[in-house]
Design a protein around this motif. Structure first.
Motif, mmCIF file in Angstrom:
data_model
loop_
_atom_site.group_PDB
_atom_site.id
_atom_site.type_symbol
_atom_site.label_atom_id
_atom_site.label_comp_id
_atom_site.label_asym_id
_atom_site.label_seq_id
_atom_site.Cartn_x
_atom_site.Cartn_y
_atom_site.Cartn_z
ATOM 1 N N ILE A 1 0.865 -1.191 0.000
ATOM 2 C CA ILE A 1 0.000 0.000 0.000
ATOM 3 C C ILE A 1 0.896 1.234 0.000
ATOM 4 C CG2 ILE A 1 -1.833 1.238 1.224
ATOM 5 C CD1 ILE A 1 -2.723 -1.454 2.342
ATOM 6 N N MET A 2 0.720 2.079 -1.017
ATOM 7 C CA MET A 2 1.537 3.292 -1.129
ATOM 8 C C MET A 2 0.902 4.376 -0.280
ATOM 9 S SD MET A 2 3.846 2.167 -2.977
ATOM 10 C CE MET A 2 4.866 3.471 -3.558
ATOM 11 N N VAL A 3 1.621 4.836 0.748
ATOM 12 C CA VAL A 3 1.010 5.813 1.653
ATOM 13 C C VAL A 3 1.515 7.236 1.425
ATOM 14 C CG1 VAL A 3 0.490 4.094 3.412
ATOM 15 C CG2 VAL A 3 2.629 5.370 3.561
ATOM 16 N N GLY A 4 2.516 7.419 0.543
ATOM 17 C CA GLY A 4 3.012 8.774 0.289
ATOM 18 C C GLY A 4 3.710 9.344 1.513
ATOM 19 N N GLY A 5 3.713 10.656 1.618
ATOM 20 C CA GLY A 5 4.412 11.277 2.746
ATOM 21 C C GLY A 5 3.863 12.647 3.055
ATOM 22 N N THR B 1 4.595 15.701 2.430
ATOM 23 C CA THR B 1 4.459 16.749 1.416
ATOM 24 C C THR B 1 3.282 16.488 0.484
ATOM 25 O OG1 THR B 1 5.950 15.525 -0.001
ATOM 26 C CG2 THR B 1 6.931 17.260 1.345
ATOM 27 N N LYS B 2 2.751 15.271 0.536
ATOM 28 C CA LYS B 2 1.709 14.894 -0.421
ATOM 29 C C LYS B 2 0.309 15.274 0.051
ATOM 30 C CE LYS B 2 3.262 12.873 -4.002
ATOM 31 N NZ LYS B 2 2.535 12.621 -5.225
ATOM 32 N N GLY B 3 0.145 15.457 1.381
ATOM 33 C CA GLY B 3 -1.222 15.619 1.884
ATOM 34 C C GLY B 3 -1.696 17.065 1.985
ATOM 35 N N ILE C 1 4.415 1.464 2.094
ATOM 36 C CA ILE C 1 5.615 2.183 1.665
ATOM 37 C C ILE C 1 5.317 3.668 1.624
ATOM 38 C CG2 ILE C 1 7.275 2.536 -0.204
ATOM 39 C CD1 ILE C 1 6.976 -0.361 -0.939
ATOM 40 N N GLY C 2 6.177 4.441 2.301
ATOM 41 C CA GLY C 2 5.952 5.879 2.318
ATOM 42 C C GLY C 2 7.179 6.611 2.806
ATOM 43 N N PHE C 3 7.058 7.934 2.910
ATOM 44 C CA PHE C 3 8.173 8.699 3.461
ATOM 45 C C PHE C 3 7.765 9.512 4.684
ATOM 46 C CE2 PHE C 3 6.600 10.386 -0.513
ATOM 47 C CZ PHE C 3 6.380 11.743 -0.299
ATOM 48 N N TYR C 4 6.721 9.053 5.370
ATOM 49 C CA TYR C 4 6.429 9.549 6.715
ATOM 50 C C TYR C 4 7.436 8.927 7.683
ATOM 51 C CZ TYR C 4 1.756 11.012 5.152
ATOM 52 O OH TYR C 4 0.719 11.616 4.518
ATOM 53 N N LYS D 1 10.144 2.743 5.067
ATOM 54 C CA LYS D 1 10.303 4.186 4.851
ATOM 55 C C LYS D 1 11.345 4.488 3.770
ATOM 56 C CE LYS D 1 11.319 8.547 7.151
ATOM 57 N NZ LYS D 1 12.393 9.031 6.295
ATOM 58 N N GLU D 2 10.885 5.248 2.758
ATOM 59 C CA GLU D 2 11.816 5.733 1.735
ATOM 60 C C GLU D 2 12.586 6.925 2.313
ATOM 61 O OE1 GLU D 2 9.614 6.226 -2.295
ATOM 62 O OE2 GLU D 2 8.114 6.065 -0.723
ATOM 63 N N ASP D 3 13.840 7.073 1.888
ATOM 64 C CA ASP D 3 14.614 8.244 2.356
ATOM 65 C C ASP D 3 14.147 9.520 1.678
ATOM 66 O OD1 ASP D 3 15.506 7.295 -0.042
ATOM 67 O OD2 ASP D 3 17.646 7.524 0.397
ATOM 68 N N HIS E 1 10.120 8.474 -4.232
ATOM 69 C CA HIS E 1 10.598 7.837 -5.465
ATOM 70 C C HIS E 1 9.494 7.711 -6.509
ATOM 71 C CE1 HIS E 1 13.632 6.485 -2.543
ATOM 72 N NE2 HIS E 1 14.445 6.446 -3.568
ATOM 73 N N GLY E 2 8.313 8.281 -6.238
ATOM 74 C CA GLY E 2 7.188 8.115 -7.149
ATOM 75 C C GLY E 2 6.475 6.803 -6.867
ATOM 76 N N SER E 3 5.268 6.644 -7.438
ATOM 77 C CA SER E 3 4.446 5.491 -7.063
ATOM 78 C C SER E 3 5.044 4.156 -7.512
ATOM 79 C CB SER E 3 3.026 5.668 -7.606
ATOM 80 O OG SER E 3 3.058 6.187 -8.918
ATOM 81 N N THR F 1 -3.904 7.654 -20.582
ATOM 82 C CA THR F 1 -3.383 9.016 -20.429
ATOM 83 C C THR F 1 -3.694 9.503 -19.026
ATOM 84 O OG1 THR F 1 -4.229 9.360 -22.656
ATOM 85 C CG2 THR F 1 -3.203 11.256 -21.580
ATOM 86 N N GLU F 2 -2.670 9.971 -18.320
ATOM 87 C CA GLU F 2 -2.849 10.449 -16.950
ATOM 88 C C GLU F 2 -3.424 11.866 -16.962
ATOM 89 O OE1 GLU F 2 -2.736 8.718 -14.298
ATOM 90 O OE2 GLU F 2 -2.957 10.346 -12.848
ATOM 91 N N LYS F 3 -4.529 12.081 -16.285
ATOM 92 C CA LYS F 3 -5.179 13.392 -16.142
ATOM 93 C C LYS F 3 -5.087 14.235 -17.426
ATOM 94 C CE LYS F 3 -4.182 13.238 -11.186
ATOM 95 N NZ LYS F 3 -2.960 12.468 -10.912
ATOM 96 N N PRO F 4 -5.680 13.774 -18.519
ATOM 97 C CA PRO F 4 -5.539 14.493 -19.794
ATOM 98 C C PRO F 4 -6.316 15.809 -19.804
ATOM 99 C CG PRO F 4 -7.107 12.713 -20.021
ATOM 100 C CD PRO F 4 -6.547 12.595 -18.636
ATOM 101 N N ASN G 1 -8.654 4.914 -14.030
ATOM 102 C CA ASN G 1 -7.809 4.065 -13.202
ATOM 103 C C ASN G 1 -8.156 4.265 -11.731
ATOM 104 O OD1 ASN G 1 -5.670 2.897 -11.850
ATOM 105 N ND2 ASN G 1 -4.121 4.331 -12.613
ATOM 106 N N CYS G 2 -8.484 3.192 -11.033
ATOM 107 C CA CYS G 2 -8.871 3.276 -9.618
ATOM 108 C C CYS G 2 -7.682 3.277 -8.656
ATOM 109 C CB CYS G 2 -9.764 2.099 -9.236
ATOM 110 S SG CYS G 2 -11.366 2.114 -10.028
ATOM 111 N N GLY G 3 -6.464 3.065 -9.145
ATOM 112 C CA GLY G 3 -5.304 3.041 -8.239
ATOM 113 C C GLY G 3 -5.197 1.749 -7.442
ATOM 114 N N LEU H 1 4.085 5.292 -11.717
ATOM 115 C CA LEU H 1 3.427 4.114 -12.267
ATOM 116 C C LEU H 1 2.571 4.475 -13.482
ATOM 117 C CD1 LEU H 1 3.058 1.097 -11.781
ATOM 118 C CD2 LEU H 1 0.998 1.655 -10.505
ATOM 119 N N ASP H 2 1.817 5.563 -13.349
ATOM 120 C CA ASP H 2 0.885 5.915 -14.432
ATOM 121 C C ASP H 2 1.610 6.380 -15.704
ATOM 122 O OD1 ASP H 2 1.504 8.360 -12.970
ATOM 123 O OD2 ASP H 2 -0.224 7.843 -11.711
ATOM 124 N N GLN H 3 2.292 7.539 -15.633
ATOM 125 C CA GLN H 3 2.928 8.084 -16.846
ATOM 126 C C GLN H 3 4.046 7.208 -17.390
ATOM 127 O OE1 GLN H 3 2.081 10.268 -14.200
ATOM 128 N NE2 GLN H 3 2.445 12.360 -14.897
#
Ligand code: GDD
Length: 409
Positions: free
Chosen positions: A6-10, A12-14, A56-59, A83-85, A88-90, A167-170, A179-181, A229-231
């Motif tokens: 599960i990609m949780v981001g970090g 800066t993303k929220g 996986i995230g950077f929190y 935790k990513e340092d 790195h993108g999805s 196409t991502e967010k065209p 795409n539901c992710g 992952l998308d682009q």
């Protein structure tokens, strides 16, 4: 064996989730009384031969430590936070931990965005994926043509379900299928991601630009280990008989804003009715408050017997709701006090806030507009007989005058 990621981001993303992301990582924000990631995690439990779940995230690791250990015990499946340092993108984040993910030699890897709300038909996706025989299968859904451009738009073969175009967010409309992710992949995904970063390294060291200068400039500005992952994966691999789609007819929403979290809380409460009804409050006992529709009340909360609660209300730990209070469509976070005869409607009330007697905290409940729900940040005090309508109040404010359509900084 199968593993789920599960990609949780970090942090800066929220940003669109402010002011609620100031003191809780968005993936841990409660929907229907459970952390956002709890819903996909418990859906993973239904995957046959599930060996591990990775977040996986950077929190910071300590943000997730408590939740990860309690959910591992509860589900009896190891859940680990990696935790990513840096971001790195999805797809890059997945690749960064490839050795750990592949440790148990899984045949399949589920990959889930943390900020989507759906019923996660994971076993069904796996069956379809095996039948298609590709590298990956994406969960997709039809949405309205007007809203499709917020997502990855795609075209699938109506018969074989192959992903033909992505196409991502065209900017101009491509398709109302999005795409539901939520994905399932074979381990071949790791070589696909590796190819992208190797390709980037080559381009970065090339002496001349070839024909696609603009594209090169765009990709050159990204670090070689940052892969989306998308682009970077879905778009180029569409139409190559590697990716397939599985369409859901059930509910699906993306959770980018506090207003959407209120909508998704309702969807999950409704789902509880069919799956884990014991989690829902019932107004049966004579000394209990009146309960209307789907309501979650944490066992430590104290709700007065003359209060009326629901529908779509979620009340977190140590909340006190006094006599005569009326709560409709709201999320009340930990340690909030709601005093006598207060009304809370289409609102999120932040941790440790207090709402005075005969006060009203409300909005019209439009989930798509910025002030469509009222949000009180952490430790906001609304004094007695104050009305707060369609407003956002930042943490630690005291309101002693009524406000409407305002952002109180
Ligand atoms: N660990 C980690 N590291 N996670 C990340 C990173 C990163 O560097 N970047 C993004 N994520 C996580 C986010 O937390 C989210 O769960 C998921 O990866 C996708 O985030 P974004 O890349 O920001 O894309 P999006 O959410 O705007 O759109 C994606 O999801 C939509 C469905 O909700 C796209 O795949 C769309 O096509 C899709 O419709």
């Amino acid at each position: 064996k199968v593993v789920a990621v599960i990609m949780v981001g970090g942090p800066t993303k929220g940003t669109r989730f402010r002011p609620l992301s100031f003191n809780t990582p968005k993936p841990l924000f409660p929907l229907a009384g459970q952390p956002m990631i709890h819903h996909p995690i418990s859906a993973c439990k239904k995957i046959p031969n599930l060996a591990q779940i990775f977040l996986i995230g950077f929190y910071e690791e300590r943000d997730f430590a408590l939740y990860v250990s309690s959910i591992s015990n509860e589900l009896k499946v190891p859940v680990r936070y990696l935790k990513e340092d840096k971001p790195h993108g999805s797809a890059g984040g997945l690749y960064y931990f490839r050795n750990l993910i592949m440790e148990e030699l899984p045949s399949h890897i589920f990959l889930l965005n943390c900020d989507v709300c759906c019923n996660f038909p994971l076993p069904e996706m796996l069956v379809a994926h095996r039948r298609y025989g590709g590298m990956g299968t994406l969960l997709v859904i039809k949405v309205s043509a007007e809203s499709a451009n917020q997502f990855g738009e795609l075209v699938a073969d109506p018969v074989t379900k192959e992903l033909l175009h992505y196409t991502e967010k065209p900017e101009t409309f491509v398709s109302d299928l999005i795409n539901c992710g939520v994905y399932v992949f074979t381990p071949e995904i790791f070589s696909a991601i590796q190819d992208v970063s190797l390709d980037r390294e080559d381009r970065a060291t090339l002496p001349h630009f070839s024909s696609f200068e603009a594209l090169q400039l765009a990709t050159r500005s990204l670090p070689t280990d940052f892969v989306r992952l998308d682009q970077d994966i879905l778009s180029p691999l569409a139409g190559k008989k590697k990716l397939y789609t599985y369409e859901t007819m059930d509910f699906w929403e993306q959770i980018k804003t506090p207003a959407m979290s209120l909508k998704c809380s309702a969807l999950y409460l409704d789902q509880f009715r069919h799956t884990t009804a014991h989690l829902l409050a019932s107004g049966d006992g004579t000394k209990n408050a009146t309960i209307v529709g789907d309501v979650y009340i944490h066992p430590s909360a104290k709700v007065h017997s003359t209060a009326k609660i629901g529908p779509n209300v979620s009340i977190s730990a140590n909340v006190r709701v006094a006599a005569g209070a009326r709560l409709i469509s709201c999320i009340i976070l930990d340690d909030v006090e709601i005093k006598e005869n207060a009304v809370v409607m289409h609102a999120i009330v932040g941790w440790k806030s207090s709402i005075g007697k005969w006060s009203r905290v409300q909005a019209e409940g439009d989930y798509n507009s910025k002030l469509g729900i009222t949000i009180l940040g952490e430790a906001v005090t609304v004094e007695d007989e104050i009305v707060v309508i369609n407003s956002i109040v930042l943490p630690n404010k005291t309101l002693n005058v009524s406000v409407q359509e305002e952002i109180i900084l």
